[in-house]
Design a protein around this motif. Structure first.
Motif, PDB file in Angstrom:
ATOM      1  N   GLY A 176       1.047   3.959  -2.930  1.00  0.00           N
ATOM      2  CA  GLY A 176       0.802   5.353  -2.573  1.00  0.00           C
ATOM      3  C   GLY A 176       1.906   6.274  -3.055  1.00  0.00           C
ATOM      4  N   MET A 177       3.147   5.824  -2.928  1.00  0.00           N
ATOM      5  CA  MET A 177       4.269   6.627  -3.406  1.00  0.00           C
ATOM      6  C   MET A 177       4.221   6.781  -4.924  1.00  0.00           C
ATOM      7  SD  MET A 177       8.358   6.087  -2.760  1.00  0.00           S
ATOM      8  CE  MET A 177       8.334   4.468  -3.471  1.00  0.00           C
ATOM      9  N   LEU A 178       3.926   5.696  -5.644  1.00  0.00           N
ATOM     10  CA  LEU A 178       3.824   5.769  -7.110  1.00  0.00           C
ATOM     11  C   LEU A 178       2.678   6.672  -7.549  1.00  0.00           C
ATOM     12  CD1 LEU A 178       4.522   2.043  -8.043  1.00  0.00           C
ATOM     13  CD2 LEU A 178       6.074   3.995  -8.286  1.00  0.00           C
ATOM     14  N   ASN A 196       1.568   9.248  -5.858  1.00  0.00           N
ATOM     15  CA  ASN A 196       2.022  10.625  -5.604  1.00  0.00           C
ATOM     16  C   ASN A 196       2.965  11.118  -6.694  1.00  0.00           C
ATOM     17  OD1 ASN A 196       0.542  11.026  -3.265  1.00  0.00           O
ATOM     18  ND2 ASN A 196       2.138  10.178  -1.964  1.00  0.00           N
ATOM     19  N   VAL A 197       3.839  10.253  -7.173  1.00  0.00           N
ATOM     20  CA  VAL A 197       4.745  10.639  -8.259  1.00  0.00           C
ATOM     21  C   VAL A 197       3.944  10.926  -9.523  1.00  0.00           C
ATOM     22  CG1 VAL A 197       6.551   9.770  -9.804  1.00  0.00           C
ATOM     23  CG2 VAL A 197       6.768   9.468  -7.338  1.00  0.00           C
ATOM     24  N   GLN A 241       0.825  -1.203   0.000  1.00  0.00           N
ATOM     25  CA  GLN A 241       0.000   0.000   0.000  1.00  0.00           C
ATOM     26  C   GLN A 241       0.862   1.257   0.000  1.00  0.00           C
ATOM     27  OE1 GLN A 241      -0.562   1.984   3.130  1.00  0.00           O
ATOM     28  NE2 GLN A 241      -1.968   3.389   2.129  1.00  0.00           N
ATOM     29  N   GLN A 242       1.950   1.248   0.770  1.00  0.00           N
ATOM     30  CA  GLN A 242       2.837   2.412   0.809  1.00  0.00           C
ATOM     31  C   GLN A 242       3.565   2.607  -0.511  1.00  0.00           C
ATOM     32  OE1 GLN A 242       5.261   1.677   4.255  1.00  0.00           O
ATOM     33  NE2 GLN A 242       3.764   2.568   5.664  1.00  0.00           N
ATOM     34  N   ILE A 243       3.974   1.524  -1.160  1.00  0.00           N
ATOM     35  CA  ILE A 243       4.645   1.624  -2.460  1.00  0.00           C
ATOM     36  C   ILE A 243       3.677   2.161  -3.503  1.00  0.00           C
ATOM     37  CG2 ILE A 243       5.651   0.266  -4.342  1.00  0.00           C
ATOM     38  CD1 ILE A 243       6.868  -1.542  -2.127  1.00  0.00           C
TER      39      ILE A 243
END
Length: 96
Positions: free
Chosen positions: A12-14, A16-17, A8-10
């Motif tokens: 979420g980071m993608l 955001n990018v 989920q964090q990965i």
């Protein structure tokens, strides 16, 4: 459960990018549209073309589905909304 949180964090980071790239594309497009920056500026034109080539495969299916609105392209807004909905659903599933 910690594996799902990491995924989920990965994601979420993608997301955001991807949203940052959409915003940068929008701002550079506005700079070109209002002649703040000339399109002969090779650096900005290269950045704009690179971002377009990255985002076009994601935005093209949305553009095919949406009605033609003339000069205004709402597909980046639809993509941002869809990505945020995806994050909300993922958080609801994981943290339930």
């Amino acid at each position: 459960m910690s594996g799902l949180i990491a995924v989920q964090q990965i994601i979420g980071m993608l997301v955001n990018v991807l949203i940052m790239l959409i915003v940068i594309q929008f701002v550079i497009g506005l700079l070109f549209a209002f002649n703040v920056v000339n399109q002969s500026n090779q650096f900005l034109m290269q950045v704009y073309n690179s971002i377009n080539s990255l985002l076009d495969p994601v935005l093209r299916p949305i553009r095919r589905i949406m009605p033609n609105t003339g000069a205004i392209d709402f597909s980046p807004l639809v993509l941002i909304l869809g990505l945020n909905i995806l994050l909300i659903v993922m958080n609801a599933v994981i943290y339930g």
